[in-house]
Every structure is written in structure tokens, then in C-alpha cells.
Design a protein around this motif. Structure first.
Motif, PDB file in Angstrom:
ATOM      1  N   GLY A  67      15.902  -2.715 -17.034  1.00  0.00           N
ATOM      2  CA  GLY A  67      14.722  -1.860 -17.098  1.00  0.00           C
ATOM      3  C   GLY A  67      13.446  -2.668 -16.935  1.00  0.00           C
ATOM      4  O   GLY A  67      12.502  -2.242 -16.255  1.00  0.00           O
ATOM      5  N   THR A  68      13.411  -3.846 -17.529  1.00  0.00           N
ATOM      6  CA  THR A  68      12.257  -4.736 -17.368  1.00  0.00           C
ATOM      7  C   THR A  68      12.061  -5.112 -15.909  1.00  0.00           C
ATOM      8  O   THR A  68      10.939  -5.082 -15.383  1.00  0.00           O
ATOM      9  N   SER A  69      13.158  -5.459 -15.221  1.00  0.00           N
ATOM     10  CA  SER A  69      13.074  -5.840 -13.804  1.00  0.00           C
ATOM     11  C   SER A  69      12.615  -4.671 -12.942  1.00  0.00           C
ATOM     12  O   SER A  69      11.770  -4.829 -12.055  1.00  0.00           O
ATOM     13  N   LEU A  70      13.174  -3.485 -13.191  1.00  0.00           N
ATOM     14  CA  LEU A  70      12.810  -2.316 -12.392  1.00  0.00           C
ATOM     15  C   LEU A  70      11.355  -1.911 -12.609  1.00  0.00           C
ATOM     16  O   LEU A  70      10.650  -1.538 -11.664  1.00  0.00           O
ATOM     17  N   PHE A  71      10.892  -1.980 -13.841  1.00  0.00           N
ATOM     18  CA  PHE A  71       9.503  -1.617 -14.120  1.00  0.00           C
ATOM     19  C   PHE A  71       8.551  -2.621 -13.472  1.00  0.00           C
ATOM     20  O   PHE A  71       7.489  -2.245 -12.968  1.00  0.00           O
ATOM     21  N   ALA A  72       8.939  -3.905 -13.481  1.00  0.00           N
ATOM     22  CA  ALA A  72       8.127  -4.918 -12.798  1.00  0.00           C
ATOM     23  C   ALA A  72       8.070  -4.635 -11.302  1.00  0.00           C
ATOM     24  O   ALA A  72       7.005  -4.742 -10.671  1.00  0.00           O
ATOM     25  N   LEU A  73       9.207  -4.231 -10.714  1.00  0.00           N
ATOM     26  CA  LEU A  73       9.256  -3.943  -9.283  1.00  0.00           C
ATOM     27  C   LEU A  73       8.424  -2.709  -8.939  1.00  0.00           C
ATOM     28  O   LEU A  73       7.684  -2.710  -7.948  1.00  0.00           O
ATOM     29  N   CYS A  74       8.540  -1.658  -9.731  1.00  0.00           N
ATOM     30  CA  CYS A  74       7.760  -0.441  -9.468  1.00  0.00           C
ATOM     31  C   CYS A  74       6.261  -0.720  -9.511  1.00  0.00           C
ATOM     32  O   CYS A  74       5.497  -0.249  -8.657  1.00  0.00           O
ATOM     33  N   THR A  75       5.843  -1.487 -10.500  1.00  0.00           N
ATOM     34  CA  THR A  75       4.418  -1.785 -10.633  1.00  0.00           C
ATOM     35  C   THR A  75       3.941  -2.694  -9.510  1.00  0.00           C
ATOM     36  O   THR A  75       2.838  -2.518  -8.973  1.00  0.00           O
ATOM     37  N   ALA A  76       4.778  -3.675  -9.129  1.00  0.00           N
ATOM     38  CA  ALA A  76       4.419  -4.562  -8.020  1.00  0.00           C
ATOM     39  C   ALA A  76       4.318  -3.781  -6.714  1.00  0.00           C
ATOM     40  O   ALA A  76       3.390  -3.990  -5.919  1.00  0.00           O
ATOM     41  N   LEU A  77       5.276  -2.877  -6.487  1.00  0.00           N
ATOM     42  CA  LEU A  77       5.269  -2.088  -5.256  1.00  0.00           C
ATOM     43  C   LEU A  77       4.038  -1.194  -5.192  1.00  0.00           C
ATOM     44  O   LEU A  77       3.431  -1.027  -4.120  1.00  0.00           O
ATOM     45  N   LEU A  78       3.655  -0.611  -6.324  1.00  0.00           N
ATOM     46  CA  LEU A  78       2.456   0.223  -6.373  1.00  0.00           C
ATOM     47  C   LEU A  78       1.229  -0.583  -5.956  1.00  0.00           C
ATOM     48  O   LEU A  78       0.407  -0.128  -5.145  1.00  0.00           O
ATOM     49  N   THR A  79       1.113  -1.796  -6.462  1.00  0.00           N
ATOM     50  CA  THR A  79      -0.019  -2.659  -6.127  1.00  0.00           C
ATOM     51  C   THR A  79       0.003  -3.067  -4.664  1.00  0.00           C
ATOM     52  O   THR A  79      -1.016  -2.999  -3.964  1.00  0.00           O
ATOM     53  N   VAL A  80       1.172  -3.491  -4.191  1.00  0.00           N
ATOM     54  CA  VAL A  80       1.301  -3.945  -2.807  1.00  0.00           C
ATOM     55  C   VAL A  80       1.025  -2.806  -1.832  1.00  0.00           C
ATOM     56  O   VAL A  80       0.389  -2.995  -0.784  1.00  0.00           O
ATOM     57  N   TRP A  81       1.496  -1.600  -2.159  1.00  0.00           N
ATOM     58  CA  TRP A  81       1.321  -0.454  -1.258  1.00  0.00           C
ATOM     59  C   TRP A  81      -0.159  -0.190  -1.004  1.00  0.00           C
ATOM     60  O   TRP A  81      -0.575  -0.012   0.142  1.00  0.00           O
ATOM     61  N   TRP A  82      -0.945  -0.176  -2.061  1.00  0.00           N
ATOM     62  CA  TRP A  82      -2.364   0.123  -1.886  1.00  0.00           C
ATOM     63  C   TRP A  82      -3.094  -1.026  -1.208  1.00  0.00           C
ATOM     64  O   TRP A  82      -4.054  -0.798  -0.447  1.00  0.00           O
ATOM     65  N   LEU A  83      -2.676  -2.259  -1.451  1.00  0.00           N
ATOM     66  CA  LEU A  83      -3.283  -3.388  -0.743  1.00  0.00           C
ATOM     67  C   LEU A  83      -2.952  -3.331   0.744  1.00  0.00           C
ATOM     68  O   LEU A  83      -3.794  -3.630   1.595  1.00  0.00           O
ATOM     69  N   ALA A  84      -1.708  -2.942   1.067  1.00  0.00           N
ATOM     70  CA  ALA A  84      -1.327  -2.789   2.476  1.00  0.00           C
ATOM     71  C   ALA A  84      -2.078  -1.629   3.111  1.00  0.00           C
ATOM     72  O   ALA A  84      -2.490  -1.690   4.273  1.00  0.00           O
ATOM     73  N   LYS A  85      -2.263  -0.569   2.340  1.00  0.00           N
ATOM     74  CA  LYS A  85      -3.007   0.595   2.836  1.00  0.00           C
ATOM     75  C   LYS A  85      -4.439   0.200   3.192  1.00  0.00           C
ATOM     76  O   LYS A  85      -5.006   0.680   4.188  1.00  0.00           O
ATOM     77  N   ALA A  86      -5.011  -0.690   2.398  1.00  0.00           N
ATOM     78  CA  ALA A  86      -6.384  -1.134   2.636  1.00  0.00           C
ATOM     79  C   ALA A  86      -6.466  -2.256   3.660  1.00  0.00           C
ATOM     80  O   ALA A  86      -7.565  -2.712   3.989  1.00  0.00           O
ATOM     81  N   GLY A  87      -5.319  -2.712   4.156  1.00  0.00           N
ATOM     82  CA  GLY A  87      -5.305  -3.779   5.147  1.00  0.00           C
ATOM     83  C   GLY A  87      -5.466  -5.171   4.574  1.00  0.00           C
ATOM     84  O   GLY A  87      -5.676  -6.138   5.315  1.00  0.00           O
ATOM     85  N   VAL A  88      -5.361  -5.312   3.255  1.00  0.00           N
ATOM     86  CA  VAL A  88      -5.514  -6.623   2.621  1.00  0.00           C
ATOM     87  C   VAL A  88      -4.273  -7.481   2.836  1.00  0.00           C
ATOM     88  O   VAL A  88      -4.362  -8.696   3.043  1.00  0.00           O
TER      89      VAL A  88
END
Length: 760
Positions: free
Chosen positions: A219-240
Motif C-alpha cells: 500500500g505504501t508503494s502504490l500510494f507513492a506511485l499514485c502521488t508521483a504519477l499525479l505530479t508527473v502528469w501535470w508537469l507533462a501537461k505543462a510541458g515541463v
């Protein structure tokens, strides 16, 4: 310090400190509850983004090139010569023995319907027959705004139903390969994640023999992945940041593996602390004190190694650095906040049915003095005994074994592979490319593009006409019905002509080329397949001739040029980044261990381990899997992951050895540190190897090779380097391993006594 019944030692139980055990009850309840709620909220928001990655991801190979590459310059200039960013697909119809009039009629009827298919852009070419009469090729532009994979899939389905019986039809070309690549990556959100989690879950069940703890760790690993993906998605959306299937797959595996490793270290410390502290709050703080430094140092080491990829010329390498670093940041945060909060809430029940009891003793060898007692009677106690008796033989033997395995490096073929070999298993685009080469110039689907000044056109066209391996020079022209016109030089004059509309035999008409900022775009057909060695040699020779004979810069692009620039950039990155990674990690280790000699030896051990992993991998790739070769970036990725992650286990080991050495001296500290950390580090190694091995379920050559190199290398590092080589070498050197810190002087009483005993 109290003595156990086996003659060993048991850590004195600490009284609760006012700042910890004496904390108000409301704080002990509110703090973990808030942390758990915070992570639940972040994960619930980030979870749905697994299905939205395609919205911000791209698998266009040209977009990964360095900005300075010729292929990138040509690709960027295309917008000035044509509307939109269409991707060409080549449809090939083949019937052995010759196409009949009925076949021709069926093909014409079908082509008239293709223009109405969603995602097909204007500019469908006429049917072009082969000289042998067995095949027809048609160029179909696919809109850059459409999902290429979906359009190609629909195109293939429609053509398969419409063609007459006995006729083969293929959709190949750049769009066909992009579609096959997208299809190969389609399992990342599902099968890759499930495979990795399943493997980790089974290992955790075996390690902990508890039905509760594996769910908390995963659960710790999955929650870390979900939060990381959320951050990466918006950074990719912004072209960062740049996101693609390759980076996405590595992000998933890296976060699951790293977060689980860090969690295992914390769980080990927490279990120890529950034996020495009656209250869960006190045990939690003791576990955090013991695990904070190695976890942060390990995460920092991986992040530093990954961020070195920002020095890369290749944009695909640059993309991985920040994206994967974000994943490691959330892995560390989850292991140091979310997991401690969960374990604090569950207490000893987390380990059910093998709950650690307060005040329980640790079994030790009766043959040891109290200070040198090894806190286990099992496997790690026996390995500690072996190292104590034969340290020099163990580390020399381990080193020789690794060096022999490293000899296989000389068989590694990491100079690039053809685009058609990137996908493992079936690929219609690859089959179509092979069929195309039997009836047309193999490079007709992917011409070479040359960007030149209009004033240099005659000179450049002359060079193209004289270059072996090139044929059919054309220019982009908006005045032509097909968008291109033949380009020739006659008596020093440039002539651009296009077939006129009308019956066969109608004379060609002169047209004007499309001009953008004083430049025109020429195209030439390759005689060889665009991803072949012969085509690469042709393009290299063309570039050399243009540089020598044309005064203005004349960049060459296209599929073949893209592959050349990618390989050259990968080789440059490999030669630059590997030394930088070593230097950065060495500096971190020196700061962490407050020494110079130990970090240097640790770095050398991991380098030798990497060489052995790469050597064995080369033999397996060549003689077991029969891979056609490897991308030049494979050794670089393997190095970054193995050195950064492999050093993690040495950090886990040596920070504990240093802690024990400060109490009982270096040689006893080495044995105790190995015995204490042996189980948890081996478990962490198995978890990381299993997660990276899961990359092999994605049928992409690059990922399959990275999966084997890293999985095998982690096991090699876990079983040989960290278990035998490093402890034996440290034990043989003794206190001098900590030079130039005060531990190297043997100032502690236990160290002086042990040094005297060793000399005697």
C-alpha cells in the motif's frame, strides 16, 4: 546493557523521553491520522491518472533527439512546408504471381473509401504499381491530431475485410511502426503493474510470514506511485517534463521497487524497536531515528544519479531524470511518513502471528564475547563466522569471480538496432517493411529529407543524384497534386516537374517548389531499408559530401538520420554521464560515512559488480535470447540503475556497520552489521530484482534488456557484493576502512582490544 541467556547482549530499553513517549495522547492520535488521510487523499486523486497517461505521452522518436541534431532541425522545419504534422503510413498490397485487373479494381474502390475514415488527412497518393506487377503501394497521411495507433488499427481492420482472397495487405511506414510501438506499450498500466505487484507480494509473504504486513508495505508503494504519477502528469501537461512509454514503464517499476526497499528497512528497524520499547510511539521514534539517515541517503543517491541524466544530449535520457527522481522523492516520503503512521496505528498486530514481544531476547552465538556477539544463530550468523575466519580469501575469491564474469562485456553489441527490431514478437509494420523491399526500393516509405537554401538547390540535387544508394529526388511543392515534384538538374539548371492530370502520356508540367524562409525541402528515396546499416552508411556519406561541397548548412533528416543522431547522442551521453554519476555518488558516500577509503572501495565494488552483470547479460543476449543487438543507451541506463540502486544496499549495510563500530569496534561491527541487516537487505534485493524483471512482460527490446541487466545485477550485488565482498574486505582492512575519520585510529576501547587480538 543486559545479558541474554545465550551469552549475548540485549540493547538497554530506553525510558520514554518527554518529547516522544510523553507526548500528549491527542497528538499521538492526530499526527498519524492526518498523515494517513493526506496520503489517502493524494492517492485517490492520482489513481485515475493511470488511464490518462496517453493524453500527455508521446512515442515520436524524433521528439527525443537533442535540439542540435540535424534530424531535429529538419523535423521542426516541416511545418513551414506543409499544413499540420501528418504522419505517413504506407499501405502495401501484394499478390504473388501478379495482381489481376479485378485486384486493381478492388484496390481502387477501397482507396476511394479511405479518405472518409476518421483520422485520415488529405493528400492520399494514387496507387503506385511495382515493376514486377506483384504489388501496389499507397501513401496514406494520418492526421497528427489523431491517435495514430487507433487510426492504424481501424485502417488495418477495414483493409483486411475488403481485399480479395489470396491478397496480402500491410500497413507499414512511420505510422505503422508508431502504432505497433504504442500497442506494445499498452500493457504498462495493466499487466506490468499487476506482474510487479504480484511478485513483490509473494516475496513479502515469504519474508514476513504475515498476512497483514505485505498489504501495508505494498500500500505504501502504490500510494507513492499514485502521488508521483499525479505530479508527473501535470508537469507533462505543462510541458515541463517529457513522458513516453519507456519512461512511464521505468517510473512504475522504480517507484514500486524503491518504495518497497525503503519500507523494508523501516519495518526492520520498527520490529527491533518494538522489542526494546513497550509503547508504540517510542518504538516509532526509535525506528525513525535508525532508518531516517540511510533511507534519505539512499534516496538522495538514486536521485543524484538520475539527475545526472540532465547532462544528456538525448532528450529521451533527459526525460527520465526528473520523472524518475520525482518517483524516488515520493518513495522516500511514503516510507518515512505513511508507513510509520500505518504501523503506529496497527502496532504489533502488523506482524501477526509473529508479533515481536517487548523485552524479548536476541539469540547469539555462545562463542562470542558480549561486544562481538552476532545477533543471530541462523544463516547470517554462519556467514559472519565465515568472514571472521577467512576474510581475505572471501573477498579475493569474490572479486576474481566478478572479474571473470566481466569478460563477457567484450561481446556486448550496443551500437544500435534497427527500428524493426525494437518490438519483440509480431509486428505488421516489420513484416510490411520486409515485403516492401521485395517489390519496391526498401526505403520508399521513409525517404531522406534535405533542407537547403533555394540558391544551393542545383548543387545539392547534383550531389543527391550522384550519391550511391539514393534515387528519385523530389521537392515538396504545393503546386503539385501529390504534394511533391521531381527535381532534376539539366545543364546546370534546376527543373521541378510533376505529372499533369490527364490520360497516360500527358506531358509533365513545370511547378514551383514550396519555399520557406528562402529554403526548400528535398526528398530522396533510399535503395535500402531505412533502418539498415547500408542506409545509415548512405546518409553518413551524404552528410559528409554536403558539408564538404555546400557552403551553407544543409541538414539531413528522416527516419534513418533520426536513428543515426540518436545513436551518436547515446554514445556521447554514455561516455559523459557514467564518470559524472560515479563522482557524485562517491561524494555523497564520503559525506554519509565521514570517510574516504570506505566510499572509494564501495564504488569500486559496485563498478566491478556492474561489469559482471553486463558481461553475463551480453552472453545471455547473444547466445540464449539471440537478440540482434542493443541500443547504445542500454549500458548507460543499466549503469545508472545498478550503481545508484546497488549503492543503496551498501549504504544500508555500512551505515549499520558504522553504528555498531562506534560501540564495539570495526571488525566486530562488520560482523554484527552484516548479521543484523542480512535478512532485510536480501529481501530488498529480491523485491527490486523481481520488480525490474517484470519489465520483461512488455515486448520492447530495450525494456527486456534493462529488465535482465538490472534484475541480474541486483541479485549479483545482493548475494555476492554486499554479503561477501564488502563485509570481508572491510573486516580484513579493519579500522583503517574509516580513514581519515577518528574511527580509523582505533580510539574506542573495543577497537583497540580487537586490533591487539588481531595482531596477536
Amino acid at each position: 546493557m543486559t545479558h541474554g541467556r545465550h551469552g549475548g547482549t540485549q540493547t538497554t530499553m530506553e525510558a520514554p523521553s518527554p518529547g516522544r513517549g510523553g507526548a500528549p495522547r491527542w497528538l499521538r492520535i492526530l499526527l498519524p491520522a492526518m498523515l494517513i488521510l493526506l496520503w489517502l487523499t493524494a492517492a485517490s486523486i492520482g489513481g485515475p491518472y493511470f488511464g490518462k497517461v496517453s493524453e500527455v505521452a508521446t512515442n515520436d522518436q524524433t521528439s527525443f533527439l537533442p535540439a542540435s541534431a540535424d534530424a531535429t532541425e529538419v523535423q521542426a522545419a516541416l511545418d513551414g512546408f506543409r499544413e499540420g504534422d501528418d504522419i505517413p503510413a504506407l499501405v502495401l498490397f501484394v499478390r504473388d504471381g501478379g495482381l489481376s485487373d479485378a485486384d486493381q479494381t478492388a484496390i481502387d474502390d477501397e482507396l476511394s473509401k479511405l479518405a472518409s475514415l476518421d483520422g485520415i488527412a488529405d493528400g492520399l497518393s494514387p496507387a503506385i504499381p511495382s515493376e514486377d506487377g506483384d504489388a501496389i503501394e499507397v501513401f496514406v497521411p494520418i492526421s497528427g491530431d489523431a491517435e495514430v495507433g487507433d487510426v492504424v488499427e481501424a485502417l488495418r481492420a477495414q483493409l483486411a475485410e475488403a481485399v480479395p482472397s489470396g491478397m496480402d495487405v500491410f500497413v507499414t511506414g512511420p505510422a505503422g511502426f508508431t502504432a505497433d510501438l504504442t500497442d506494445a506499450f499498452a500493457g504498462i498500466d495493466g499487466i506490468l503493474l499487476l506482474t510487479a505487484l504480484g511478485a513483490v507480494f509473494l516475496i513479502l509473504i515469504v519474508v514476513y510470514r504475515s498476512p497483514v504486513l505485505p498489504f501495508l508495505v505494498l500500500g505504501t508503494s502504490l500510494f507513492a506511485l499514485c502521488t508521483a504519477l499525479l505530479t508527473v502528469w501535470w508537469l507533462a501537461k505543462a510541458g515541463v517534463v517529457l513522458l513516453n512509454g519507456q519512461v512511464q514503464g521505468i517510473l512504475f517499476i522504480l517507484v514500486i521497487g524503491a518504495a518497497t526497499d525503503y519500507s523494508l528497512l523501516y519495518v526492520s528497524r520498527y520490529r527491533e524497536a518494538l522489542r526494546d520499547h513497550e509503547k508504540r510511539w517510542d518504538a516509532t521514534w526509535a525506528a525513525l531515528r535508525g532508518s531516517f539517515e540511510p533511507i534519505v541517503a539512499s534516496g538522495g543517491t538514486v536521485i543524484a544519479g538520475l539527475l545526472c541524466l540532465l547532462l544528456s544530449d538525448l532528450n529521451s535520457n533527459k526525460a527520465l531524470g526528473p520523472v524518475a527522481s520525482i518517483g524516488i522523492v515520493f518513495s522516500v516520503l511514503a516510507a518515512l511518513t505513511f508507513l510509520p503512521a500505518l504501523l503506529l496505528a496497527c502496532g504489533r498486530t502488523s506482524f501477526w502471528p509473529l508479533r515481536p514481544k517487548f523485552g524479548s531476547e536476541h539469540a547469539v552465538h555462545v562463542s562470542r564475547s558480549d561486544d562481538a556477539a552476532v545477533p543471530t544463530t541462523g544463516l547470517w550468523g554462519r556467514i559472519s563466522g565465515l568472514i571472521s575466519r577467512h576474510a581475505r580469501i572471501v573477498w579475493i575469491g569474490s572479486t576474481l569471480l566478478l572479474l571473470v564474469a566481466s569478460l563477457g562485456v567484450f561481446q556486448l553489441k550496443a551500437d544500435g538496432v534497427a527500428q524493426s527490431d525494437l518490438i519483440l514478437g509480431t509486428s505488421e509494420a516489420r513484416d510490411g517493411q520486409a515485403a516492401l523491399g521485395e517489390h519496391f526500393p526498401a526505403g520508399s516509405a521513409s525517404p531522406v529529407s534535405i533542407l537547403t537554401q533555394e540558391t544551393d538547390a542545383a548543387q545539392v540535387i547534383g550531389i543527391l543524384q550522384q550519391t550511391d544508394g539514393l534515387d528519385n529526388v523530389q521537392v515538396l511543392s504545393g503546386d503539385s497534386a501529390t504534394g511533391t515534384a521531381d527535381a532534376t538538374v539539366t545543364d546546370g539548371e534546376v527543373v521541378f516537374t510533376a505529372p499533369a492530370a490527364g490520360p497516360p502520356g500527358t506531358p509533365a508540367t513545370a511547378v514551383e517548389p514550396t519555399v520557406d524562409d528562402g529554403r526548400i525541402l528535398l526528398q530522396a528515396t533510399l535503395d535500402d531499408a531505412p533502418d539498415s546499416a547500408a542506409a545509415e552508411e548512405t546518409v553518413r556519406q551524404l552528410r559528409s559530401d554536403l558539408d564538404a561541397d555546400v557552403s551553407d548548412h544543409t541538414p539531413v533528416g528522416g527516419v534513418t538520420a533520426t536513428a543515426i543522431d540518436s545513436n551518436d547522442a547515446s554514445i556521447h551521453d554514455r561516455n559523459l554521464i557514467i564518470p559524472v554519476v560515479l563522482a557524485v555518488i562517491l561524494l555523497i558516500l564520503m559525506l554519509l560515512l565521514r570517510a574516504v577509503l570506505a566510499p572509494v572501495l564501495l564504488i569500486l565494488s559496485v563498478v566491478v559488480s556492474f561489469g559482471a552483470a553486463l558481461g553475463v547479460s551480453a552472453l545471455v543476449f547473444n547466445h540464449v535470447f539471440a537478440f540482434p543487438g542493443a541500443d547504445p543507451s542500454v549500458p548507460l541506463y543499466g549503469f545508472v540503475f545498478l550503481v545508484a540502486l546497488g549503492i543503496d544496499y551498501n549504504i544500508f549495510l555500512m551505515t549499520r556497520v558504522r553504528e555498531e563500530s562506534m560501540r564495539v569496534g570495526t571488525r566486530a561491527g562488520v560482523l554484527r552489521g552484516l548479521a543484523i541487516t542480512g535478512g532485510v537487505i536480501t529481501s530488498a534485493g529480491l523485491v527490486l530484482a523481481a520488480t525490474f524483471a517484470a519489465l520483461g512482460v512488455i515486448p520492447i527490446l530495450f525494456l527486456a534488456q534493462i529488465a535482465f541487466i538490472v534484475a541480474f545485477g541486483v541479485l549479483l550485488d545482493t548475494i555476492i557484493v554486499r554479503t561477501l565482498l564488502v563485509p570481508a574486505l572491510s573486516h580484513d582492512i579493519g579500522a583503517a576502512i574509516w580513514w581519515p575519520s577518528k574511527l580509523a585510529t582505533g580510539r574506542t576501547e573495543p577497537e583497540r582490544a580487537q586490533k591487539h587480538k588481531h595482531v596477536a
